[in-house]
Design an enzyme around this catalytic site. Structure first.
Site: not given
Ligand code: KIV
Length: 267
Positions: A45-46, A84, A114, A116, A183
C-alpha cells in the site's frame, strides 16, 4: 519451474538461502522481477505515496489494491504474490476482514495477504489461516499507524519496545503466520527473532540476518526521489535516466530532429 509457493520459501529458509521480495504496483516492473528471478512480489500500500503521490498509505482503497494486484499478477505469474490489506479493510470486524481478504484472494491470484500489527491482529490471522488465506505479518514500524507513531521511526531500541515486539512476534507465530515483515527494527533484535523461529522473516531496515529482504521497486531503481530512508540502496539512478531521456526528446522535437525520415511512414 512453475509458480513459487510458501513451500518454496520455507525450503529456502531451511537451506539458509536468502529470499528476495520487491514491492511493486504495475505490470512491467513485476515482469522485470520475474525475468531476473526475484522470489516474491508484494503489492504494497506504499503505492499511496509512490504511485498516487499521497502523503501516507491511509487513503488507499481495497478496490485500488485489487486493481494493482491483478496487474502485477499478469506481469509476474510465477512469483509468490502478497497483497497488502489497506487501512480499515481489516480493522472493523473479523467478519468484514475475512470477506475483504477473501475478495483479494479470489480476484487477484494472490497467495497471501499482509496485515500490520501483532497481538491485536493475531486472532484475525488465525481465522484467516483457518479459512485458507495465508497471512504475512508486518511488525516494527507499521506505516498505517503513522498518526500513532507521529513519524517513521526505528522500533525496538528501548527494552520495553523490544519486549513488546517479541510478544507481537510470538502472537503471530502462535496464530500460524508463516512470514513476518520486520520494518525499521534494530538488526540484533531481527536476528534474534529470525534465528529463534521457523517463521520466515523479511526485513526492510532490519539488517542482513533476516531470511529475506524487501525493497520498494521505485526506491531500488532510484525513481522515487521524495524520500530516501537509510535502509534504501539505490541500484540505479532511474529518475535521472528518465529525465535525461525526456529532456532529449523535448530538444529533438523542438529542433525538428524528431521524427527522422526512418521514423516516418512514406506514401
Ligand atoms: O507497502 C509496502 O510497500 C510495504 C513494504 C515496504 C514492506 O509494506
Amino acid at each position: 519451474m512453475g509458480r513459487l509457493t510458501l513451500r518454496t520459501l520455507r525450503k529456502k529458509k531451511e537451506a539458509g538461502e536468502k529470499i528476495t521480495m520487491v514491492s511493486t504496483y504495475d505490470y512491467l516492473s513485476a515482469k522485470f522481477c520475474q525475468e531476473v528471478g526475484i522470489d516474491s512480489v508484494l503489492v504494497g500500500d506504499s503505492l499511496g505515496m509512490v504511485f498516487q503521490g499521497l502523503d501516507t498509505t491511509l487513503p488507499v482503497t481495497l478496490d485500488e489494491m485489487i486493481y494493482h494486484a491483478k496487474v502485477v499478477r499478469r506481469g509476474a505469474p510465477d512469483l509468490f504474490l502478497v497483497v497488502d490489506m489497506p487501512f480499515m479493510s481489516y480493522q472493523v470486524s473479523v467478519e468484514k476482514a475475512i470477506e475483504n481478504c477473501g475478495r483479494v484472494m479470489k480476484e487477484t491470484g494472490a497467495q497471501a495477504v499482509k496485515i500490520e500489527g501483532g497481538e491485536k491482529v493475531a486472532e484475525l490471522a488465525s481465522r484467516l489461516i483457518d479459512a485458507g488465506i495465508p497471512v504475512v505479518g508486518h511488525l516494527g514500524y507499521t506505516p498505517q499507524s503513522i498518526n500513532v507513531f507521529g513519524a517513521p521511526k526505528v522500533v525496538g531500541r528501548e527494552d520495553e519496545e523490544a519486549e513488546l515486539l517479541r510478544k507481537d512476534f510470538k502472537a503471530l507465530e502462535g496464530a500460524g503466520v508463516p512470514i513476518i515483515v520486520l520494518e525499521s527494527v534494530p538488526w540484533r533484535l531481527a536476528k534474534e527473532l529470525t534465528e529463534s523461529s521457523e517463521v520466515i522473516t523479511i526485513g526492510i531496515g532490519a539488517g542482513k540476518f533476516c531470511d529475506g529482504q524487501v525493497l520498494v521497486f521505485h526506491d531500488l531503481v532510484g525513481l522515487y526521489e521524495e524520500a530516501k530512508p537509510r535502509f534504501v540502496r539505490r541500484y540505479a539512478e532511474g529518475a535521472k535516466i528518465f529525465k535525461d531521456a525526456l529532456t532529449k526528446f523535448k530538444m529533438d522535437v523542438e529542433r525538428g530532429d524528431f521524427p527522422s525520415e526512418e521514423e516516418s511512414y512514406g506514401t
